[in-house]
Design a protein around this motif. Structure first.
Motif, PDB file in Angstrom:
ATOM      1  N   ASN A 191      -8.427   2.846 -12.904  1.00 60.12           N
ATOM      2  CA  ASN A 191      -9.064   2.404 -11.579  1.00 60.12           C
ATOM      3  C   ASN A 191      -9.246   3.868 -11.038  1.00 60.12           C
ATOM      4  O   ASN A 191     -10.071   4.376  -9.997  1.00 60.12           O
ATOM      5  CB  ASN A 191      -8.878   1.700 -10.643  1.00 60.12           C
ATOM      6  N   GLN A 192      -8.153   4.888 -10.817  1.00 58.14           N
ATOM      7  CA  GLN A 192      -7.979   6.109 -10.285  1.00 58.14           C
ATOM      8  C   GLN A 192      -8.349   7.329 -11.224  1.00 58.14           C
ATOM      9  O   GLN A 192      -8.889   8.306 -10.824  1.00 58.14           O
ATOM     10  CB  GLN A 192      -6.542   6.397  -9.704  1.00 58.14           C
ATOM     11  N   TRP A 216      -4.758  -7.041  -8.576  1.00 61.73           N
ATOM     12  CA  TRP A 216      -3.883  -7.944  -8.017  1.00 61.73           C
ATOM     13  C   TRP A 216      -3.220  -7.973  -6.499  1.00 61.73           C
ATOM     14  O   TRP A 216      -2.954  -8.731  -5.917  1.00 61.73           O
ATOM     15  CB  TRP A 216      -2.542  -7.973  -8.888  1.00 61.73           C
ATOM     16  N   VAL A 217      -3.718  -6.715  -6.004  1.00 58.18           N
ATOM     17  CA  VAL A 217      -3.231  -6.271  -4.793  1.00 58.18           C
ATOM     18  C   VAL A 217      -4.320  -6.770  -3.697  1.00 58.18           C
ATOM     19  O   VAL A 217      -3.789  -6.743  -2.659  1.00 58.18           O
ATOM     20  CB  VAL A 217      -2.894  -4.729  -4.335  1.00 58.18           C
ATOM     21  N   LEU A 222      -5.902   0.255 -17.074  1.00 59.28           N
ATOM     22  CA  LEU A 222      -6.780   0.110 -15.980  1.00 59.28           C
ATOM     23  C   LEU A 222      -7.709   1.103 -15.584  1.00 59.28           C
ATOM     24  O   LEU A 222      -8.950   1.087 -15.658  1.00 59.28           O
ATOM     25  CB  LEU A 222      -5.848  -0.154 -14.637  1.00 59.28           C
ATOM     26  N   VAL A 226       2.070  -5.390  -6.997  1.00 54.78           N
ATOM     27  CA  VAL A 226       2.396  -5.812  -5.772  1.00 54.78           C
ATOM     28  C   VAL A 226       3.567  -5.650  -5.047  1.00 54.78           C
ATOM     29  O   VAL A 226       3.731  -6.191  -3.744  1.00 54.78           O
ATOM     30  CB  VAL A 226       1.986  -7.564  -5.607  1.00 54.78           C
ATOM     31  N   ARG A 253     -10.038   1.513  -6.315  1.00 55.72           N
ATOM     32  CA  ARG A 253      -8.846   2.303  -6.651  1.00 55.72           C
ATOM     33  C   ARG A 253      -7.675   1.521  -6.861  1.00 55.72           C
ATOM     34  O   ARG A 253      -6.519   2.015  -7.535  1.00 55.72           O
ATOM     35  CB  ARG A 253      -8.591   3.332  -5.803  1.00 55.72           C
ATOM     36  N   ALA A 254      -7.884   0.198  -6.496  1.00 51.45           N
ATOM     37  CA  ALA A 254      -6.329  -0.387  -6.637  1.00 51.45           C
ATOM     38  C   ALA A 254      -6.528  -1.522  -7.807  1.00 51.45           C
ATOM     39  O   ALA A 254      -7.622  -1.985  -8.302  1.00 51.45           O
ATOM     40  CB  ALA A 254      -5.987  -1.224  -5.299  1.00 51.45           C
ATOM     41  N   PRO A 255      -5.169  -1.792  -8.491  1.00 55.67           N
ATOM     42  CA  PRO A 255      -5.279  -2.978  -9.117  1.00 55.67           C
ATOM     43  C   PRO A 255      -5.668  -4.265  -8.765  1.00 55.67           C
ATOM     44  O   PRO A 255      -5.396  -4.325  -7.171  1.00 55.67           O
ATOM     45  CB  PRO A 255      -3.719  -3.115  -9.594  1.00 55.67           C
TER      46      PRO A 255
END
Lengths: 131, 131
Positions: free
Chosen positions: A80-81, B104-105, A78, A105, B100-102
């Protein structure tokens, strides 16, 4: 990538990447595989690096699947962070609280391991990686 | 894998895998890359297949990054619902609701495309894949 993942959670050196156990072991065996050199996207690597990286990913996944008797493995890049290539390699077990959902999740309190548990888990994974 | 992903969302044939636009385009460009032969885990493939598969993943990701001017690409092989190797390749854009999150959430109503939008988007991605 400095203090993350934690040095005392290091599992093994895979050549171009290093595997660490995630500090949060709510999902038992959640492992992070960090590329040693800096790159953010797969397409920034040379084909040979990509091939060696996916060999490392597959090798760690096979070891974790054996160590935890996983029903399914999840593989996620990922960034993302932290925009540096690292893979989340997550065994999904028979006891999984949400087996059909992405792990992200599942809200939960982080589950760090006590020192003895950590050493036992690292040792078990290393054994399976060598097998 | 039958009716999923939808045949009319097919983007391109990548040799050992086929790329489809996800029916839900809430995240613009979300693409699914499906391995043609059946396997559930990366470590069940031969090294040469893994190398060719990660080349296909990287190629699709580069095309999507170009087509959507992505800030970051996400690459995910899960298989929790359909245990057949398929990658979710997701451009994360500047307009992302939770950068900043996957993905999916992020709860959302599915966003299918009208026929003309779908054709335009498929065409744009194919152009970028060829470039």
């Amino acid at each position: 990538v400095g203090q993350w993942p934690r040095a005392d959670h290091r599992i093994a050196d895979l050549g171009l990447a290093v595997a660490y156990l995630s500090e949060d072991q709510f999902f038992p065996g959640w492992t992070i595989l960090v590329l040693k050199r800096h790159a953010t996207e797969l397409f920034q690597l040379e084909p040979d690096e990509r091939a060696r990286l996916i060999e490392a990913v597959a090798s760690v996944a096979r070891g974790l699947a054996d160590a935890f008797e996983a029903v399914k493995m999840n593989y996620e890049l990922l960034g993302n962070q932290i925009p540096h290539i690292h893979w989340h390699i997550v065994p999904r077990l028979g006891s999984d609280p949400a087996p059909r959902a992405p792990a992200w999740v599942v809200q939960h309190a982080p589950r760090p391991l006590a020192a003895a548990e950590l050493e036992a888990r690292l040792g078990r994974i290393r054994e399976c990686l060598r097998a």
